[in-house]
Design an enzyme around this catalytic site. Structure first.
Site, PDB file in Angstrom:
ATOM      1  N   ARG A   1     -14.513  -7.083   0.316  1.00  0.00           N
ATOM      2  CA  ARG A   1     -13.769  -6.672   1.392  1.00  0.00           C
ATOM      3  C   ARG A   1     -13.028  -5.270   1.222  1.00  0.00           C
ATOM      4  NH1 ARG A   1      -8.212  -5.036   2.367  1.00  0.00           N
ATOM      5  NH2 ARG A   1      -7.633  -5.692   4.688  1.00  0.00           N
TER       6      ARG A   1
ATOM      7  N   THR B   1       0.908  -1.146  -0.167  1.00  0.00           N
ATOM      8  CA  THR B   1       0.074   0.109  -0.039  1.00  0.00           C
ATOM      9  C   THR B   1       0.894   1.329  -0.096  1.00  0.00           C
ATOM     10  OG1 THR B   1      -1.792  -0.944   1.167  1.00  0.00           O
ATOM     11  CG2 THR B   1      -1.370   1.335   1.379  1.00  0.00           C
TER      12      THR B   1
HETATM   13  N1  ASP Z   1      -3.722  -1.782   4.851  1.00  0.00           N
HETATM   14  C1  ASP Z   1      -4.014  -2.494   3.454  1.00  0.00           C
HETATM   15  C2  ASP Z   1      -5.265  -3.312   3.529  1.00  0.00           C
HETATM   16  O1  ASP Z   1      -5.639  -3.825   4.388  1.00  0.00           O
HETATM   17  C3  ASP Z   1      -3.026  -3.400   2.989  1.00  0.00           C
HETATM   18  C4  ASP Z   1      -1.717  -2.938   3.170  1.00  0.00           C
HETATM   19  O2  ASP Z   1      -1.201  -1.920   3.933  1.00  0.00           O
HETATM   20  O3  ASP Z   1      -0.645  -3.119   2.332  1.00  0.00           O
HETATM   21  O4  ASP Z   1      -6.046  -3.206   2.497  1.00  0.00           O
END
Ligand code: ASP
Length: 310
Positions: A204, A176
């Site tokens: 989700r 992310t």
């Molecule tokens: N926080 C993001 C999610 O749960 C994943 C990530 O931080 O890579 O969608």
């Protein structure tokens, strides 16, 4: 002039140290530096924190190295569903989108929700219709394709498992992206963008698009962008919690950020990290995973990029 600063992240799930090659590392660092410099130059020329975080996040979304925009992970259906959010600390304006497909830069769409709609959070078909009403053109699925992401999905396809970036068991390239900034006027902003988790199902939505969970900004405290297992950041209302610890308990930025990442999230089993700035230009980049792609640059002369806990 207020001291200004920017921090960026490319996800708390990094390649395990043993799997990182010098070439890969150089590639990640080059892209992180580019995003950092684009945001920093914007701040230096007097542009707003909102502008700086938008442009920095766009650079990371445009790179296939990170799990946002181009290079987003695959859902259980073999598609890409992206989430993004942006928030300004001055008036606490915010915009977020979730479950969008074909949008090259979801952070831009989140900003349009903030600036061009009466709403804060648009999802799925409605968010796509909003984008179309603004004349967004859609990218083909091939634009978002990345061979490693596809491989990661093949390993999970047909199962009920979904994979986080920080899975210790396999090479994980998820990431992310996010940016937080403090501009010359002392205004703060935070922006975060993601493809979510590999093989995610049932619509989700993670923390990224949820204001207060994965992204938050308030000029009187801080701007925060999170990365990690989203479910824990939602349950911990992590980004807002950093702000609350500063506002109600008088903690410094570094103390509040550390408390959330190293104590509160861990207590409920949450892995990940966050980046944060306050209105004096201070920066905090704590994480409780093996690494977090990250960088910071300040008007006081700090300029650094790092991946692991070194
Ligand atoms: N926080 C993001 C999610 O749960 C994943 C990530 O931080 O890579 O969608």
């Amino acid at each position: 002039m207020n001291p200004f600063s920017i921090a960026i992240h490319g996800g708390a799930g990094t390649l395990l140290k043993g799997q990182m090659t010098p070439e890969k590392e150089a590639n990640y660092k080059k892209t992180l530096q580019k995003a950092l410099d684009v945001g920093y130059e914007a701040l230096k020329s007097g542009k707003s924190a909102t502008h700086a975080v938008t442009t920095a996040v766009q650079v990371l979304e445009d790179s296939p190295l990170f799990n946002a925009g181009k290079g987003s992970v695959f859902t259980a259906d073999g598609t890409h569903e992206m989430d993004a959010a942006i928030m300004e600390g001055k008036n606490r304006q915010a915009g977020a989108v979730s479950l969008v497909s074909g949008i090259k830069n979801p952070i831009k769409l989140a900003r349009d929700v903030m600036e061009k709609s009466e709403h804060v959070f648009l999802a799925g078909t409605g968010a796509m219709n909003f984008a179309k009403s603004l004349g967004y053109s859609l990218e083909e699925a091939a634009y978002f394709y990345d061979a490693l992401r596809y491989q990661q999905w093949q390993e999970l396809k047909g199962t009920t498992d979904f994979q986080l970036d920080h899975s210790k068991s396999k090479e994980s390239k998820f990431g992310t992206v996010g940016a937080v900034a403090c501009d010359q006027n002392g205004n703060l902003a935070a922006g975060t963008s993601t493809g979510g988790m590999t093989n995610k199902n049932w619509g989700r939505i993670g923390d990224t698009a949820i204001i207060g969970a994965g992204n938050y900004a308030n000029n009187t405290t801080c701007a925060v962008s999170c990365t990690g297992s989203g479910e824990f950041f939602i349950r911990g209302v992590a980004a807002y919690d950093v702000s609350c610890l500063m506002e109600y308990k008088g903690l410094s930025l570094a103390e509040a950020a550390d408390e959330v990442v190293h104590t509160r999230l861990l207590k409920i089993g949450g892995d990940g990290g966050l980046i944060a700035v306050d209105a004096e230009g201070n920066v905090a980049l704590p994480f409780n995973t093996e690494g977090m792609y990250r960088g910071m640059r300040t008007s006081a002369g700090k300029n650094s990029i790092a991946i692991y806990g070194d």
